[in-house]
Design a protein around this motif. Structure first.
Motif, PDB file in Angstrom:
ATOM      1  N   GLN A  79       0.974  -1.322   0.052  1.00 49.82           N
ATOM      2  CA  GLN A  79       0.150   0.113  -0.072  1.00 49.82           C
ATOM      3  C   GLN A  79       0.800   1.169  -0.104  1.00 49.82           C
ATOM      4  O   GLN A  79       0.292   2.272  -0.063  1.00 49.82           O
ATOM      5  N   GLY A  80       2.036   1.262   0.191  1.00 48.79           N
ATOM      6  CA  GLY A  80       3.003   2.234  -0.011  1.00 48.79           C
ATOM      7  C   GLY A  80       3.097   3.172   1.300  1.00 48.79           C
ATOM      8  O   GLY A  80       3.516   4.301   1.430  1.00 48.79           O
ATOM      9  N   GLN A  81       2.754   2.326   2.322  1.00 53.13           N
ATOM     10  CA  GLN A  81       2.674   3.086   3.660  1.00 53.13           C
ATOM     11  C   GLN A  81       4.100   2.842   4.672  1.00 53.13           C
ATOM     12  O   GLN A  81       3.919   3.193   5.919  1.00 53.13           O
ATOM     13  N   VAL A  82       4.950   2.255   4.281  1.00 52.39           N
ATOM     14  CA  VAL A  82       6.175   1.826   4.943  1.00 52.39           C
ATOM     15  C   VAL A  82       7.160   2.914   4.822  1.00 52.39           C
ATOM     16  O   VAL A  82       7.302   3.450   3.813  1.00 52.39           O
ATOM     17  N   GLU A  83       7.806   3.158   6.016  1.00 48.46           N
ATOM     18  CA  GLU A  83       8.687   4.377   6.124  1.00 48.46           C
ATOM     19  C   GLU A  83       9.945   3.742   6.622  1.00 48.46           C
ATOM     20  O   GLU A  83       9.862   3.217   7.852  1.00 48.46           O
ATOM     21  N   ILE A  84      10.897   4.165   6.156  1.00 51.90           N
ATOM     22  CA  ILE A  84      12.266   3.644   6.826  1.00 51.90           C
ATOM     23  C   ILE A  84      13.291   4.930   6.519  1.00 51.90           C
ATOM     24  O   ILE A  84      13.529   5.261   5.519  1.00 51.90           O
ATOM     25  N   GLY A  85      13.861   5.278   7.812  1.00 58.79           N
ATOM     26  CA  GLY A  85      14.500   6.182   7.905  1.00 58.79           C
ATOM     27  C   GLY A  85      13.864   7.683   7.537  1.00 58.79           C
ATOM     28  O   GLY A  85      14.415   8.416   6.657  1.00 58.79           O
ATOM     29  N   ASN A  86      12.521   7.692   7.824  1.00 59.34           N
ATOM     30  CA  ASN A  86      11.783   8.890   7.423  1.00 59.34           C
ATOM     31  C   ASN A  86      11.486   9.152   6.022  1.00 59.34           C
ATOM     32  O   ASN A  86      11.332  10.171   5.533  1.00 59.34           O
ATOM     33  N   LYS A  87      11.710   8.033   5.310  1.00 66.30           N
ATOM     34  CA  LYS A  87      11.527   7.719   3.673  1.00 66.30           C
ATOM     35  C   LYS A  87      10.438   6.824   3.457  1.00 66.30           C
ATOM     36  O   LYS A  87      10.442   5.776   3.864  1.00 66.30           O
ATOM     37  N   ARG A  88       9.617   7.306   2.576  1.00 62.75           N
ATOM     38  CA  ARG A  88       8.404   6.337   2.310  1.00 62.75           C
ATOM     39  C   ARG A  88       8.845   5.382   1.187  1.00 62.75           C
ATOM     40  O   ARG A  88       9.600   5.807   0.366  1.00 62.75           O
ATOM     41  N   VAL A  89       8.648   3.938   1.463  1.00 63.01           N
ATOM     42  CA  VAL A  89       9.271   2.964   0.504  1.00 63.01           C
ATOM     43  C   VAL A  89       8.103   2.842  -0.448  1.00 63.01           C
ATOM     44  O   VAL A  89       6.754   2.767  -0.481  1.00 63.01           O
ATOM     45  N   ASP A  90       8.555   3.248  -1.625  1.00 59.12           N
ATOM     46  CA  ASP A  90       7.695   3.099  -2.830  1.00 59.12           C
ATOM     47  C   ASP A  90       8.271   2.104  -3.774  1.00 59.12           C
ATOM     48  O   ASP A  90       9.174   2.464  -4.490  1.00 59.12           O
ATOM     49  N   LEU A  91       7.414   0.898  -4.110  1.00 56.29           N
ATOM     50  CA  LEU A  91       7.949  -0.035  -5.009  1.00 56.29           C
ATOM     51  C   LEU A  91       7.955   0.391  -6.353  1.00 56.29           C
ATOM     52  O   LEU A  91       8.631  -0.233  -7.122  1.00 56.29           O
ATOM     53  N   GLY A  92       7.249   1.276  -6.465  1.00 47.98           N
ATOM     54  CA  GLY A  92       7.218   2.041  -7.787  1.00 47.98           C
ATOM     55  C   GLY A  92       8.398   2.636  -8.165  1.00 47.98           C
ATOM     56  O   GLY A  92       8.583   2.854  -9.410  1.00 47.98           O
ATOM     57  N   ASN A  93       9.172   2.974  -7.421  1.00 49.75           N
ATOM     58  CA  ASN A  93      10.631   3.447  -7.784  1.00 49.75           C
ATOM     59  C   ASN A  93      11.530   2.673  -7.922  1.00 49.75           C
ATOM     60  O   ASN A  93      12.679   3.238  -8.485  1.00 49.75           O
TER      61      ASN A  93
END
Length: 113
Positions: A79-93
Motif C-alpha cells: 500500500q506504500g505506507q512503509v517508512e524507513i529512515g523517514n522516507k516512504r518506501v515506494d515499490l514503483g521507484n
C-alpha cells in the motif's frame, strides 16, 4: 508474547510456518521420506534442509511485532505506507529488473490476496 518473552523464540517461528500446512509440512514430508530413504543423496539433501529449517535464531520482539502489524496484517508495503529512515518506501521507484522465483506450493504465498 513480546510483552512476556521479549524476543520471539526461533522455535516459535518454525511452528508458525508449520501450522500453515500442518499435515504437509509436519507429517507428509516424513512419509515421503520413506520413498527416498535408500537414496543417499536424497536423504542427505533432506537432512540438510531440515537442519537449515530448524536452525532459527530468536527474533527481536519489537521488530517481530512491527513486522506482523505492518507487513502481515496491514499489508503496508504494498500500500506504500512503509517508512524507513523517514522516507516512504515506494515499490514503483524500483527501476531495475527483478527476478522473483518462488514455489507454486509455498504456503506463505497461498494466503496472499
Amino acid at each position: 508474547m513480546v510483552d512476556t518473552l521479549g524476543n520471539i523464540p526461533g522455535d516459535f517461528l518454525n511452528w508458525e510456518f508449520l501450522m500453515l500446512k500442518p499435515f504437509q509440512l509436519g507429517v507428509q514430508k516424513y512419509i515421503d521420506l520413506l520413498d527416498n530413504i535408500y537414496f543417499e543423496s536424497k536423504l542427505i539433501n533432506f537432512l540438510r534442509m531440515e537442519k537449515w529449517l530448524f536452525d532459527s535464531p530468536d527474533q527481536a520482539g519489537e521488530a517481530y511485532r512491527l513486522f506482523m502489524k505492518d507487513f502481515s496484517q496491514g499489508n503496508k508495503l504494498i500500500q506504500g505506507q512503509v517508512e524507513i529512515g523517514n522516507k516512504r518506501v515506494d515499490l514503483g521507484n524500483i527501476r531495475i529488473p527483478i527476478l522473483n522465483i518462488y514455489a507454486e506450493q509455498d504456503p506463505l504465498l497461498q494466503h496472499l490476496p
